[in-house]
Write a protein that holds these residues in place. Structure first.
Motif, short mmCIF file in Angstrom:
data_model
loop_
_atom_site.label_atom_id
_atom_site.label_comp_id
_atom_site.label_asym_id
_atom_site.label_seq_id
_atom_site.Cartn_x
_atom_site.Cartn_y
_atom_site.Cartn_z
N GLU A 1 0.83 -1.21 0.00
CA GLU A 1 0.00 0.00 0.00
C GLU A 1 0.87 1.26 0.00
N PRO A 2 0.36 2.33 -0.65
CA PRO A 2 -0.96 2.45 -1.28
C PRO A 2 -1.01 1.93 -2.71
N ASN A 3 0.12 1.44 -3.22
CA ASN A 3 0.15 1.00 -4.62
C ASN A 3 -0.90 -0.06 -4.92
N ASP B 1 -3.88 -0.73 -3.68
CA ASP B 1 -5.25 -0.23 -3.86
C ASP B 1 -5.40 0.53 -5.16
#
Length: 328
Positions: free
Chosen positions: A232-234, A236
């Motif tokens: 995260e945040p990648n 999502d």
């Protein structure tokens, strides 16, 4: 299953091959029974070509394939790899003739065969000229130990150098809807030289499917646990695109994984992707991807859903990318 040429070897292989790294726990626990069931499903789906390595489970993947072939009385076409030094710091490679011969002979013994259709150098030993390595591999071919040779994770320039010695049957690099680097030269150079291009991880290490992943549940040995695209945040941000791809596939009566795999096949008739799985049910979700034909409207929609460069995060962490040849 349709077939495609394996470089200039004169061998036809299934348009979709099966990657066998998952058999040894790279993405979670696995078992011999599950691996055998997956190989059964591959055979029944018309898949003729397997991809493995002496590094996968320290030879265990090769042993499982050899045991299955002996038990079932069926022979797959096989690609395996050597050249990485086990137990040494990540990225350490030995492409010397004695080392490659020793490891090739070990692979043949574990597989229970006299020769394999394809033998790759798994990682380049950069100080050693790739022309010398190509001479070694061509010698193995002339001895009848292999039908053709190739390289994994090399640059277009390195491919040209190797091909100046002898025809290179195949090169493999990560390539998918979320990893497009090979479009910057390798896909084109392979086509020009009559080399088969073999995309590994064409399903984005499991994200390009209808199955939700939970990075929090990844085991300590799961490659994705420390991979930037699954952190995260990648993760999502990436799932927003994946959900749109799922809708695209569902509206057309296809599975998401079949769409992702069909996309790689549509990038050239010299491309043979190697999706990996240890689950026979998952295999059947994409086994007919070679039958999918995209319309111009489909292609435009895919380009809108997953435009070049859409993925958040690098495909490897700094630690994971060690030993891989970069060219852009």
């Amino acid at each position: 299953m349709k077939t495609r040429k394996l470089g200039q070897t004169g061998i036809d292989v299934s348009a979709i091959a099966l990657g066998c790294m998952s058999f040894v726990g790279f993405y979670g626990k696995s078992s011999r029974d599950e691996a055998f069931a997956t190989l059964d499903a591959a055979r029944d789906a018309g898949i003729t070509f397997l991809d493995t390595s002496d590094m996968y489970g320290k030879g265990l993947s090769e042993e499982m394939i050899g045991e299955w072939q002996k038990d079932r009385g069926h022979r797959f076409q096989i690609a395996t790899k050597g050249g990485i030094v086990a137990g040494a710091p990540r990225g350490t490679a030995d492409n010397s003739a004695p080392y490659l011969r020793e490891h090739l002979e070990g692979s043949l013994e574990r597989l229970g065969v006299d020769s394999v259709e394809l033998y790759y150098v798994h990682r380049r030993e950069f100080p050693r000229p790739i022309e010398e390595v190509a001479e070694t591999l061509e010698g193995f071919r002339q001895e009848g130990l292999i039908k053709g040779f190739g390289f994994s994770e090399i640059s277009p320039a390195a491919l040209r150098r190797a091909a100046s010695v002898a025809p290179v049957a195949a090169v493999q690099n990560e390539y998918s809807l979320w990893t497009r680097l090979p479009d910057l030269g390798l896909v084109q150079t392979a086509k020009e030289l009559g080399t088969t291009f073999v995309p590994f991880s064409p399903l984005g290490r499991g994200i390009l499917s209808d199955h939700d992943l939970d990075p929090a549940a990844f085991g300590d040995t799961d490659f994705r646990k420390n991979n930037p695209r699954f952190i995260e945040p990648n993760f999502d941000f990436n799932m927003e695109h994946v959900r749109a791809l799922r809708t695209f596939a569902r509206d057309r009566g296809w599975t998401t994984s079949a769409v992702a795999l069909a996309w790689t096949l549509h990038q050239g008739d010299h491309i043979v992707p190697i999706p990996g799985t240890r689950n026979p049910a998952h295999l059947m979700e994409w086994a007919d991807a070679d039958e999918i034909i995209f319309t111009e409207s489909d292609r435009a929609a895919l380009a809108d859903i997953m435009p070049v460069g859409w993925a958040h995060g690098d495909r490897y962490s700094d630690a994971q990318i060690v030993g891989i040849e970069r060219y852009c």
